[in-house]
Structure formats: structure tokens, C-alpha cells
Design a protein around this motif. Structure first.
Motif, PDB file in Angstrom:
ATOM      1  N   VAL A 178       0.833  -1.207   0.000  1.00  0.00           N
ATOM      2  CA  VAL A 178       0.000   0.000   0.000  1.00  0.00           C
ATOM      3  C   VAL A 178       0.866   1.255   0.000  1.00  0.00           C
ATOM      4  O   VAL A 178       0.574   2.219  -0.710  1.00  0.00           O
ATOM      5  CB  VAL A 178      -0.956  -0.005   1.208  1.00  0.00           C
ATOM      6  CG1 VAL A 178      -1.698   1.327   1.312  1.00  0.00           C
ATOM      7  CG2 VAL A 178      -1.957  -1.146   1.080  1.00  0.00           C
ATOM      8  N   SER A 179       1.939   1.246   0.776  1.00  0.00           N
ATOM      9  CA  SER A 179       2.841   2.407   0.819  1.00  0.00           C
ATOM     10  C   SER A 179       3.421   2.705  -0.554  1.00  0.00           C
ATOM     11  O   SER A 179       3.463   3.865  -0.986  1.00  0.00           O
ATOM     12  CB  SER A 179       3.972   2.160   1.824  1.00  0.00           C
ATOM     13  OG  SER A 179       3.482   2.029   3.138  1.00  0.00           O
ATOM     14  N   LEU A 180       3.857   1.653  -1.254  1.00  0.00           N
ATOM     15  CA  LEU A 180       4.431   1.842  -2.590  1.00  0.00           C
ATOM     16  C   LEU A 180       3.396   2.387  -3.564  1.00  0.00           C
ATOM     17  O   LEU A 180       3.693   3.261  -4.386  1.00  0.00           O
ATOM     18  CB  LEU A 180       5.003   0.516  -3.102  1.00  0.00           C
ATOM     19  CG  LEU A 180       6.264   0.014  -2.394  1.00  0.00           C
ATOM     20  CD1 LEU A 180       6.627  -1.385  -2.871  1.00  0.00           C
ATOM     21  CD2 LEU A 180       7.439   0.971  -2.626  1.00  0.00           C
ATOM     22  N   LEU A 181       2.167   1.884  -3.471  1.00  0.00           N
ATOM     23  CA  LEU A 181       1.113   2.351  -4.366  1.00  0.00           C
ATOM     24  C   LEU A 181       0.766   3.814  -4.097  1.00  0.00           C
ATOM     25  O   LEU A 181       0.537   4.590  -5.027  1.00  0.00           O
ATOM     26  CB  LEU A 181      -0.131   1.474  -4.219  1.00  0.00           C
ATOM     27  CG  LEU A 181      -0.013   0.060  -4.800  1.00  0.00           C
ATOM     28  CD1 LEU A 181      -1.232  -0.766  -4.430  1.00  0.00           C
ATOM     29  CD2 LEU A 181       0.140   0.118  -6.311  1.00  0.00           C
ATOM     30  N   ILE A 182       0.720   4.206  -2.831  1.00  0.00           N
ATOM     31  CA  ILE A 182       0.425   5.597  -2.489  1.00  0.00           C
ATOM     32  C   ILE A 182       1.534   6.508  -3.000  1.00  0.00           C
ATOM     33  O   ILE A 182       1.274   7.576  -3.568  1.00  0.00           O
ATOM     34  CB  ILE A 182       0.255   5.759  -0.970  1.00  0.00           C
ATOM     35  CG1 ILE A 182      -1.015   5.038  -0.496  1.00  0.00           C
ATOM     36  CG2 ILE A 182       0.175   7.240  -0.593  1.00  0.00           C
ATOM     37  CD1 ILE A 182      -1.210   5.069   1.006  1.00  0.00           C
ATOM     38  N   GLU A 183       2.789   6.088  -2.805  1.00  0.00           N
ATOM     39  CA  GLU A 183       3.915   6.904  -3.264  1.00  0.00           C
ATOM     40  C   GLU A 183       3.908   7.038  -4.785  1.00  0.00           C
ATOM     41  O   GLU A 183       4.195   8.108  -5.327  1.00  0.00           O
ATOM     42  CB  GLU A 183       5.231   6.282  -2.780  1.00  0.00           C
ATOM     43  CG  GLU A 183       5.434   6.406  -1.277  1.00  0.00           C
ATOM     44  CD  GLU A 183       6.653   5.657  -0.787  1.00  0.00           C
ATOM     45  OE1 GLU A 183       7.174   4.794  -1.539  1.00  0.00           O
ATOM     46  OE2 GLU A 183       7.101   5.934   0.341  1.00  0.00           O
ATOM     47  N   GLN A 184       3.581   5.940  -5.478  1.00  0.00           N
ATOM     48  CA  GLN A 184       3.517   5.978  -6.942  1.00  0.00           C
ATOM     49  C   GLN A 184       2.406   6.915  -7.405  1.00  0.00           C
ATOM     50  O   GLN A 184       2.599   7.735  -8.318  1.00  0.00           O
ATOM     51  CB  GLN A 184       3.274   4.576  -7.496  1.00  0.00           C
ATOM     52  CG  GLN A 184       3.203   4.522  -9.019  1.00  0.00           C
ATOM     53  CD  GLN A 184       2.832   3.143  -9.528  1.00  0.00           C
ATOM     54  OE1 GLN A 184       1.847   2.550  -9.064  1.00  0.00           O
ATOM     55  NE2 GLN A 184       3.605   2.612 -10.463  1.00  0.00           N
ATOM     56  N   LYS A 185       1.253   6.820  -6.773  1.00  0.00           N
ATOM     57  CA  LYS A 185       0.125   7.681  -7.127  1.00  0.00           C
ATOM     58  C   LYS A 185       0.479   9.144  -6.911  1.00  0.00           C
ATOM     59  O   LYS A 185       0.190  10.001  -7.743  1.00  0.00           O
ATOM     60  CB  LYS A 185      -1.089   7.304  -6.288  1.00  0.00           C
ATOM     61  CG  LYS A 185      -2.282   8.225  -6.492  1.00  0.00           C
ATOM     62  CD  LYS A 185      -3.365   7.974  -5.458  1.00  0.00           C
ATOM     63  CE  LYS A 185      -4.474   9.001  -5.562  1.00  0.00           C
ATOM     64  NZ  LYS A 185      -5.446   8.889  -4.449  1.00  0.00           N
ATOM     65  N   THR A 186       1.143   9.442  -5.787  1.00  0.00           N
ATOM     66  CA  THR A 186       1.520  10.821  -5.480  1.00  0.00           C
ATOM     67  C   THR A 186       2.518  11.354  -6.495  1.00  0.00           C
ATOM     68  O   THR A 186       2.418  12.501  -6.943  1.00  0.00           O
ATOM     69  CB  THR A 186       2.114  10.901  -4.065  1.00  0.00           C
ATOM     70  OG1 THR A 186       1.158  10.406  -3.119  1.00  0.00           O
ATOM     71  CG2 THR A 186       2.466  12.339  -3.702  1.00  0.00           C
ATOM     72  N   ALA A 187       3.499  10.504  -6.870  1.00  0.00           N
ATOM     73  CA  ALA A 187       4.500  10.926  -7.852  1.00  0.00           C
ATOM     74  C   ALA A 187       3.842  11.234  -9.199  1.00  0.00           C
ATOM     75  O   ALA A 187       4.187  12.220  -9.862  1.00  0.00           O
ATOM     76  CB  ALA A 187       5.567   9.843  -8.017  1.00  0.00           C
ATOM     77  N   LEU A 188       2.888  10.407  -9.607  1.00  0.00           N
ATOM     78  CA  LEU A 188       2.190  10.631 -10.881  1.00  0.00           C
ATOM     79  C   LEU A 188       1.349  11.907 -10.829  1.00  0.00           C
ATOM     80  O   LEU A 188       1.289  12.666 -11.801  1.00  0.00           O
ATOM     81  CB  LEU A 188       1.306   9.433 -11.212  1.00  0.00           C
ATOM     82  CG  LEU A 188       2.033   8.139 -11.586  1.00  0.00           C
ATOM     83  CD1 LEU A 188       1.050   6.989 -11.731  1.00  0.00           C
ATOM     84  CD2 LEU A 188       2.831   8.327 -12.875  1.00  0.00           C
ATOM     85  N   GLN A 189       0.733  12.173  -9.689  1.00  0.00           N
ATOM     86  CA  GLN A 189      -0.057  13.400  -9.531  1.00  0.00           C
ATOM     87  C   GLN A 189       0.846  14.627  -9.610  1.00  0.00           C
ATOM     88  O   GLN A 189       0.486  15.624 -10.235  1.00  0.00           O
ATOM     89  CB  GLN A 189      -0.807  13.378  -8.197  1.00  0.00           C
ATOM     90  CG  GLN A 189      -1.975  12.412  -8.158  1.00  0.00           C
ATOM     91  CD  GLN A 189      -2.651  12.369  -6.806  1.00  0.00           C
ATOM     92  OE1 GLN A 189      -2.037  12.633  -5.774  1.00  0.00           O
ATOM     93  NE2 GLN A 189      -3.923  12.040  -6.789  1.00  0.00           N
TER      94      GLN A 189
END
Length: 198
Positions: A108-119
Motif C-alpha cells: 500500500v505504501s508503494l502504491l500511495i507513493e507511486q500515485k503521489t509521484a504521478l499526480q
């Protein structure tokens, strides 16, 4: 929506996929301890007391006995950039589910970080696009605001008699790297509006 957060849809998708391999109920709670994804969908939208404790302490909270208000299991906070952004909870004997809790938390942490980076990337691309459009449409002397916005692109709009140049990616879309390399060339005669270099 806080900077680091999964949507309810994303949280539920993670729960559904992880529970295909993990034989225990999984809950994902937001930064307020509210369940946003769960194998027991009737619990979505309710406050998870173990998650609230984990958010308050910043540590894993283990429940060893079932009670009226909570099930035994582990509740581990999700921490990103020193912010407690949610909690992963897995129901079951803490000794059995603890390793699974760590795996789900990391996922979940990796997915949140990836989503934030894309945003952040999308925001920067949009900001660059807006700046270039303003530059190309501008007439006359550049404002102080526009000059400040040009600074990150190493473009000095305070210099007189200049024309801004930038490149586009295939399809005519502004290229971020090319836009970051904005340059100026001398232009004689009347002060020009910005022009597109082809």
C-alpha cells in the motif's frame, strides 16, 4: 483529499487482490481510522478502534482477544514522509498475521507513493503547459508575475528585444524537458510576442 491517500476504490481493489492469497480478513483505514477497504464490506465507513490507536502512537497495535468492538489481529500504521496516512489491519492471531500485515503495508505504501509521484508529474506538466500558453499569447511588456514564472526555465523575460523559443513533443504536445530548456534569441525591431519555434 490529503496529499498521501488512496481512494476507496483503490483500497478495496488492494484488499480484494491481497485476500486472494492471504487467508485472513484485511482492512485498510484512512488517516482518521475509518475503514475504506475491507473483506467485510459491511464495515466500510466505520471507525476502527485499533487503527485509531495505531495512528495515535505511530506503532503497531495488536489485539489478542475478540471483543464487542474489535477483533483480534494486528493494526500497523502506514507512514510516508513521516506522516501517518492510514493503517493496515489483518484479523487473526497476531503471531500468524503479523508477517502478512507487513507485506500489505509495504504494498500500500508503494502504491500511495507511486500515485503521489504521478499526480505531481501531471501537476508540473499542466503548470508548464499553462506557462507556455501564456507566454505565446502575451503582447507587450512582460509582467513581474510572468517573469517570476519564467525563472525555473532559465528564461530572463526582463531582457529587451527577445523572442522565446520552445520545442514540442511528437503530436504538438509541450515537452517538459524541452520546456525546461527554454532559451531566448535576439530579435530586432518592435518588441514581439512570444513565438513558437518549429
Amino acid at each position: 483529499m490529503p496529499l498521501f491517500q488512496l481512494s476507496k476504490k483503490q483500497a478495496q481493489e488492494i484488499v480484494d487482490k491481497m485476500m486472494q492469497d492471504i487467508p485472513y480478513n484485511i482492512n485498510i483505514m484512512n488517516e482518521q481510522g475509518v475503514i475504506v477497504g475491507s473483506g467485510r464490506k459491511e464495515r466500510i465507513g466505520t471507525v476502527h478502534s485499533g487503527a485509531v490507536k495505531a495512528l495515535e502512537t505511530g506503532r503497531m497495535v495488536e489485539v489478542w482477544e475478540d471483543s464487542r468492538f474489535e477483533k483480534k489481529g494486528t493494526n500497523e500504521p502506514i507512514v510516508i514522509d513521516q506522516q501517518r496516512v492510514g493503517v493496515i489491519g489483518i484479523s487473526g492471531n497476531p503471531d500468524e498475521v503479523r508477517p502478512f500485515c507487513n507485506i500489505v503495508r509495504t504494498t500500500v505504501s508503494l502504491l500511495i507513493e507511486q500515485k503521489t509521484a504521478l499526480q505531481n508529474l501531471a501537476h508540473e506538466a499542466n503548470r508548464t503547459k499553462v506557462f507556455i500558453e501564456m507566454l505565446l499569447a502575451h503582447q507587450g511588456t512582460y509582467s513581474q508575475k510572468l517573469r517570476k514564472e519564467a525563472v525555473p526555465y532559465n528564461l530572463d523575460l526582463a531582457l529587451p528585444n527577445r523572442r522565446a523559443l520552445y520545442q514540442t513533443a511528437p503530436g504538438g504536445r509541450p515537452d517538459l524537458q524541452a520546456a525546461a530548456a527554454l532559451s531566448v534569441v535576439h530579435h530586432s525591431g518592435r518588441y514581439p510576442s512570444a513565438a513558437l519555434a518549429k
